[in-house]
Design a protein around this motif. Structure first.
Motif, short mmCIF file in Angstrom:
data_model
loop_
_atom_site.label_atom_id
_atom_site.label_comp_id
_atom_site.label_asym_id
_atom_site.label_seq_id
_atom_site.Cartn_x
_atom_site.Cartn_y
_atom_site.Cartn_z
N SER A 133 5.90 -4.41 1.48
CA SER A 133 5.50 -3.46 2.98
C SER A 133 4.18 -4.48 3.53
O SER A 133 3.51 -4.91 4.75
CB SER A 133 4.65 -2.47 2.45
OG SER A 133 3.79 -1.67 3.62
N ALA A 134 3.25 -5.44 2.47
CA ALA A 134 2.91 -6.13 2.69
C ALA A 134 2.40 -7.66 3.47
O ALA A 134 1.79 -7.45 4.06
CB ALA A 134 1.29 -6.84 1.23
N ILE A 135 4.38 -8.17 2.42
CA ILE A 135 4.45 -9.07 4.25
C ILE A 135 4.39 -8.92 4.82
O ILE A 135 4.25 -9.63 5.51
CB ILE A 135 6.16 -9.91 2.66
CG1 ILE A 135 5.18 -10.06 1.83
CG2 ILE A 135 6.36 -9.87 3.97
CD1 ILE A 135 4.62 -12.08 1.93
N GLN A 136 5.54 -7.22 5.64
CA GLN A 136 5.39 -7.21 6.59
C GLN A 136 4.13 -6.75 7.20
O GLN A 136 4.22 -7.52 8.43
CB GLN A 136 6.80 -6.16 6.35
CG GLN A 136 8.06 -5.80 5.76
CD GLN A 136 8.58 -4.32 5.76
OE1 GLN A 136 7.47 -3.47 5.41
NE2 GLN A 136 9.68 -4.75 5.28
N GLU A 137 3.59 -5.90 6.89
CA GLU A 137 1.99 -6.76 7.97
C GLU A 137 1.55 -7.59 8.12
O GLU A 137 1.12 -7.88 8.95
CB GLU A 137 1.07 -5.11 7.15
CG GLU A 137 1.25 -3.65 6.96
CD GLU A 137 1.08 -2.87 7.93
OE1 GLU A 137 0.26 -3.43 9.11
OE2 GLU A 137 2.26 -3.04 8.65
N ALA A 138 1.28 -8.19 7.08
CA ALA A 138 1.03 -10.17 7.28
C ALA A 138 1.67 -10.37 8.22
O ALA A 138 1.08 -11.56 9.15
CB ALA A 138 1.13 -10.31 6.16
#
Length: 276
Positions: free
Chosen positions: A178-183
């Motif tokens: 999820s954090a990768i997708q946001e970044a």
């Protein structure tokens, strides 16, 4: 052409020694220089490297730049400067005068300073000079990247070592995904596909690309063909796998995406991220 965007060079035999690696590290605590790296990688087609400074000593930035002056194989240098120090701007101006100086790298702890106006002003100076910001962060710190980029939309950010996610052959941690997708929603955020063998924790690490595919697939789907970059993390990676294995894993994955994608991964995207 292949540009390895993550190597470290250092020399513990210098009178001042080095702050890293630890003298007790029998593998890494030795003289590590470009000649050794070039001999190791010649058969793998590597044509240049971006050096990343792990030392916090100010003058070690100059040591690498002096080394690069006589070594055209070094196409760029990511320095180590602390944006929380009062002399940051003067030091940045000094090193940025050298065209090989491409930016700085920060650890995840620095992202705790996002509420500090002086810290953000110093990071903004990187963008003003068209320099990049490498981030050596863990999955928890990864969640701070959007806030940084929201404040400085033009900053080019390069996430190092896939933000420290555990690689075990299975789908990676959902919070990291999820954090990768946001970044990755921000077009100036790049990610080095580096640190894969290190994050298995296995010595030697698995060689089959299928073991790493669940992790790389997440990166591919998030960043696409234009913002993934090759980096070996040599010599640190040598603890877990030979250089040819590190490169073969990603070569196998990206070769399957076609020649154009492979070129982007191995050098074109790096050229955009680091402006060399």
């Amino acid at each position: 052409m292949i540009i390895d965007t993550h190597t470290h060079f250092y020399d513990p035999t210098r009178p001042e020694d080095v702050p890293w690696p630890n003298p007790n590290d029998e593998l890494l605590y030795r003289k590590v220089m470009p000649d050794e790296y070039k001999k190791l990688t010649a058969s793998e087609g590597v044509t240049g490297t971006v050096v990343v400074e792990a030392s916090k000593w100010l003058e070690d930035n100059q040591w690498i730049l002096d080394l690069a002056a006589d070594e055209p194989f070094i196409v760029g240098f990511v320095g180590n400067l602390n944006p929380n120090e009062a002399d940051f701007e003067n030091n940045l101006n000094r090193f940025a005068d050298n065209s090989l100086f491409k930016g700085i790298r920060l650890g995840g702890g620095h992202l705790q300073s996002l509420g500090d106006a002086a810290f953000l002003a110093n990071i903004e100076k990187l963008s003003e000079k068209d320099l990049s910001l490498d981030l050596l962060i863990n999955p928890d710190a990864l969640r701070h990247v959007p806030a940084l980029v929201e404040h400085i939309p033009t900053i080019r950010v390069v996430i190092n070592h896939v933000a420290g996610v555990r690689v075990d052959g299975n789908p990676p941690d959902a919070a990291w995904v999820s954090a990768i997708q946001e970044a990755a929603r921000y077009p100036h955020v790049y990610c080095k596909v580096s640190g894969l063998v290190e994050h298995t924790g296995q010595t030697p690490a698995p060689e089959d690309v299928a073991y790493y595919t669940p992790t790389i697939d997440v990166l591919w789907e998030a960043f696409g063909e234009d913002r993934l970059i090759y980096g070996s993390n040599w010599p640190v990676s040598a603890r877990f796998a030979q250089y040819k294995v590190v490169q073969k894993i990603v070569d196998t994955y990206f070769t399957a995406k076609g020649d154009e994608v492979k070129e982007k991964f191995f050098w074109k995207n790096a050229k955009t991220a680091y402006q060399f």
